[in-house]
Motif scaffolding. Structure first.
Motif, PDB file in Angstrom:
ATOM      1  N   VAL A   1       0.848  -1.199   0.000  1.00 16.29           N
ATOM      2  CA  VAL A   1       0.000   0.000   0.000  1.00 16.29           C
ATOM      3  C   VAL A   1       0.881   1.245   0.000  1.00 16.29           C
ATOM      4  O   VAL A   1       0.611   2.212  -0.722  1.00 16.29           O
ATOM      5  N   GLU A   2       1.961   1.227   0.773  1.00 13.82           N
ATOM      6  CA  GLU A   2       2.905   2.354   0.794  1.00 13.82           C
ATOM      7  C   GLU A   2       3.465   2.603  -0.603  1.00 13.82           C
ATOM      8  O   GLU A   2       3.567   3.749  -1.048  1.00 13.82           O
ATOM      9  N   LEU A   3       3.822   1.544  -1.304  1.00 15.51           N
ATOM     10  CA  LEU A   3       4.328   1.685  -2.669  1.00 15.51           C
ATOM     11  C   LEU A   3       3.294   2.341  -3.580  1.00 15.51           C
ATOM     12  O   LEU A   3       3.606   3.258  -4.344  1.00 15.51           O
ATOM     13  N   ALA A   4       2.070   1.870  -3.502  1.00 12.10           N
ATOM     14  CA  ALA A   4       1.008   2.416  -4.355  1.00 12.10           C
ATOM     15  C   ALA A   4       0.751   3.885  -4.038  1.00 12.10           C
ATOM     16  O   ALA A   4       0.593   4.709  -4.949  1.00 12.10           O
ATOM     17  N   LEU A   5       0.724   4.227  -2.749  1.00 10.72           N
ATOM     18  CA  LEU A   5       0.483   5.618  -2.354  1.00 10.72           C
ATOM     19  C   LEU A   5       1.593   6.536  -2.860  1.00 10.72           C
ATOM     20  O   LEU A   5       1.322   7.617  -3.379  1.00 10.72           O
ATOM     21  N   LYS A   6       2.828   6.114  -2.704  1.00 10.29           N
ATOM     22  CA  LYS A   6       3.953   6.941  -3.160  1.00 10.29           C
ATOM     23  C   LYS A   6       3.920   7.116  -4.674  1.00 10.29           C
ATOM     24  O   LYS A   6       4.209   8.194  -5.190  1.00 10.29           O
ATOM     25  N   GLN A   7       3.570   6.055  -5.397  1.00 12.85           N
ATOM     26  CA  GLN A   7       3.492   6.183  -6.846  1.00 12.85           C
ATOM     27  C   GLN A   7       2.362   7.130  -7.245  1.00 12.85           C
ATOM     28  O   GLN A   7       2.520   7.929  -8.178  1.00 12.85           O
ATOM     29  N   GLN A   8       1.250   7.111  -6.519  1.00 15.31           N
ATOM     30  CA  GLN A   8       0.166   8.062  -6.783  1.00 15.31           C
ATOM     31  C   GLN A   8       0.615   9.495  -6.516  1.00 15.31           C
ATOM     32  O   GLN A   8       0.141  10.425  -7.149  1.00 15.31           O
ATOM     33  N   GLN A   9       1.544   9.659  -5.587  1.00 18.61           N
ATOM     34  CA  GLN A   9       2.067  10.994  -5.248  1.00 18.61           C
ATOM     35  C   GLN A   9       3.166  11.422  -6.198  1.00 18.61           C
ATOM     36  O   GLN A   9       3.757  12.492  -6.020  1.00 18.61           O
ATOM     37  N   GLY A  10       3.468  10.621  -7.191  1.00 16.78           N
ATOM     38  CA  GLY A  10       4.460  10.998  -8.204  1.00 16.78           C
ATOM     39  C   GLY A  10       5.872  10.524  -7.949  1.00 16.78           C
ATOM     40  O   GLY A  10       6.795  10.922  -8.668  1.00 16.78           O
ATOM     41  N   TYR A  11       6.086   9.682  -6.952  1.00 17.77           N
ATOM     42  CA  TYR A  11       7.422   9.142  -6.691  1.00 17.77           C
ATOM     43  C   TYR A  11       7.826   8.201  -7.822  1.00 17.77           C
ATOM     44  O   TYR A  11       7.014   7.424  -8.304  1.00 17.77           O
TER      45      TYR A  11
END
Length: 110
Positions: A95-105
């Motif tokens: 979930v952390e990975l998905a959230l960061k990718q949504q934030q543009g990481y």
């Protein structure tokens, strides 16, 4: 530029540590601003304990966050008190990975 590194395999530690050092150096040399996160889950969490041969202080910096998946810790019976002090815990690594990718990481998995 924000980057999230992901490690879940024990044998990838030298590569991920080297990658993070290189990007931190590049940020400093170029004046680039951004955050770096190292997400640790799976078998790689074994190297986050205080007695591990990996010293996470070597990559810790103001813009480097080191997070560990709580699910992976629980599965391996590793307590929060066993972790190196520079780490923080996230409930679910994927979930952390998905959230960061949504934030543009940018996502990097050595």
């Amino acid at each position: 530029m924000n980057v999230i590194f992901h490690i879940d395999e024990t044998d990838k530690w030298p590569t991920v540590l080297s990658n993070i050092k290189h990007i931190v150096d590049w940020y400093q040399e170029t004046g680039t601003q951004g955050d770096i996160e190292l997400l640790i889950n799976g078998e790689a969490v074994k190297q986050t304990v205080k007695t591990a041969n990996i010293n996470l202080n070597d990559i810790h910096a103001p813009n480097v966050n080191i997070v560990v998946c709580n699910n992976s810790l629980t599965q391996r019976h590793i307590s929060n008190d066993d972790l190196q002090e520079v780490t923080s815990i996230v409930p679910v690594g994927v979930v952390e990975l998905a959230l960061k990718q949504q934030q543009g990481y940018s996502y990097i998995k050595p």
